[in-house]
Design an enzyme around this catalytic site. Sequence first.
Site, PDB file in Angstrom:
ATOM      1  N   SER A  34       8.231 -13.338  -2.966  1.00 14.04           N
ATOM      2  CA  SER A  34       7.693 -13.042  -4.293  1.00 14.04           C
ATOM      3  C   SER A  34       7.506 -11.544  -4.494  1.00 14.04           C
ATOM      4  O   SER A  34       7.699 -11.022  -5.593  1.00 14.04           O
ATOM      5  CB  SER A  34       6.372 -13.777  -4.513  1.00 14.04           C
ATOM      6  N   TYR A 140     -10.357  -9.233  -4.922  1.00 13.38           N
ATOM      7  CA  TYR A 140      -9.487  -8.901  -3.790  1.00 13.38           C
ATOM      8  C   TYR A 140     -10.294  -8.796  -2.504  1.00 13.38           C
ATOM      9  O   TYR A 140      -9.991  -9.448  -1.502  1.00 13.38           O
ATOM     10  CB  TYR A 140      -8.740  -7.604  -4.082  1.00 13.38           C
ATOM     11  N   PHE A 168      -7.131   0.981   5.219  1.00 14.27           N
ATOM     12  CA  PHE A 168      -7.516   1.699   4.023  1.00 14.27           C
ATOM     13  C   PHE A 168      -6.269   2.068   3.225  1.00 14.27           C
ATOM     14  O   PHE A 168      -5.692   1.209   2.584  1.00 14.27           O
ATOM     15  CB  PHE A 168      -8.363   2.915   4.427  1.00 14.27           C
ATOM     16  N   ALA A 279     -14.628   4.773 -12.868  1.00 19.06           N
ATOM     17  CA  ALA A 279     -15.899   4.113 -12.574  1.00 19.06           C
ATOM     18  C   ALA A 279     -15.841   3.410 -11.228  1.00 19.06           C
ATOM     19  O   ALA A 279     -14.870   2.696 -10.927  1.00 19.06           O
ATOM     20  CB  ALA A 279     -16.223   3.109 -13.679  1.00 19.06           C
TER      21      ALA A 279
END
Length: 323
Positions: A34, A140, A168, A279
């Site tokens: 995918s 997530y 990370f 933000a």
Amino acid sequence: MNMLIIGGAGYIGGVTAHLAKKAGHTVTIVDDLSTGNDYNIPAGATFINADIRRRDAARNIFALPCDAVIHLAARILVPESMQQPYTYFDTNTHGVLNVVDAAATAGVKNYILSSTAAVYGAPVHIPLQESDPTSPVNPYGASKLLAEQLLASYAITHHLNWVALRYFNVAGAYDGVGTDYPFVSHIIPSFLEQMRSKKPIRINGNDYDTPDGTAIRDYVHVVDIARAHLLAAEKLGAGTICQPINLGSHNGFSVKQVAETFNKVTGADLPIEYHPRRAGDPPKLIASNERAKKLLDWQPEYELETIIRDHYQWFKTQSRRKR
């Protein structure tokens, strides 16, 4: 070892598969393509096209011998997870549940999960340590944390030996495998796209409490990340781990440093534009790698210039391929 790499046709999965084959392991790749690509699959690997969100499909992949599962298949876009939470829990949590349950039924004891810094949420300490609180602020991160908790549960009920590798910002490329997704994510691929379209480099925020005012992040070469998965498989075969491990540089670079190094390595000389902060972006997000050193004998080997150079070289090859 007989290694089963879930999501092995993707970016990190493809590099992990290439390194595993080079090291002499037998590799079986499971991917639904995918977001992955069949050209990332190394020669000599067995490929199974399967959707792990289906329980029967997950069970069928254990017909072949397996010493360790390396689970990399996941949805990875934070903004998309805010719009499609069901998709993220279905893939990142339910998909792991199906595979780990099938592994347990097949008697497979060693499981390596690709996890993320997003499980921490807002950082409490810098550098982040595995003992810090986990309080994800998006689906997530939440979907990945639940997957880690599933592995911990199966360690109790089925003596599963597991490790969750929390990383990370992954960048770089290896042996023709790079970030060839149907989307652009992370900073270096976005800089490359801006270079292609001859647009300025956009930096969000230059008023953070950091040396140059821009946010500091951790960047690790994809080869170092892939190498950690293979080390984890070997260490799991030698003893019990059953805990998360950060994969980070322990230092980090500012966004401005990355932009300036990008211009130096590529010769792009793109102007830098500063925009307001986004933000929720913390000033610093850096991982401690002390546990990785101790348990995996791992630390990153590649510097920022090499990360960008390898990614750039891959990008030029892909650009020629797509003409």
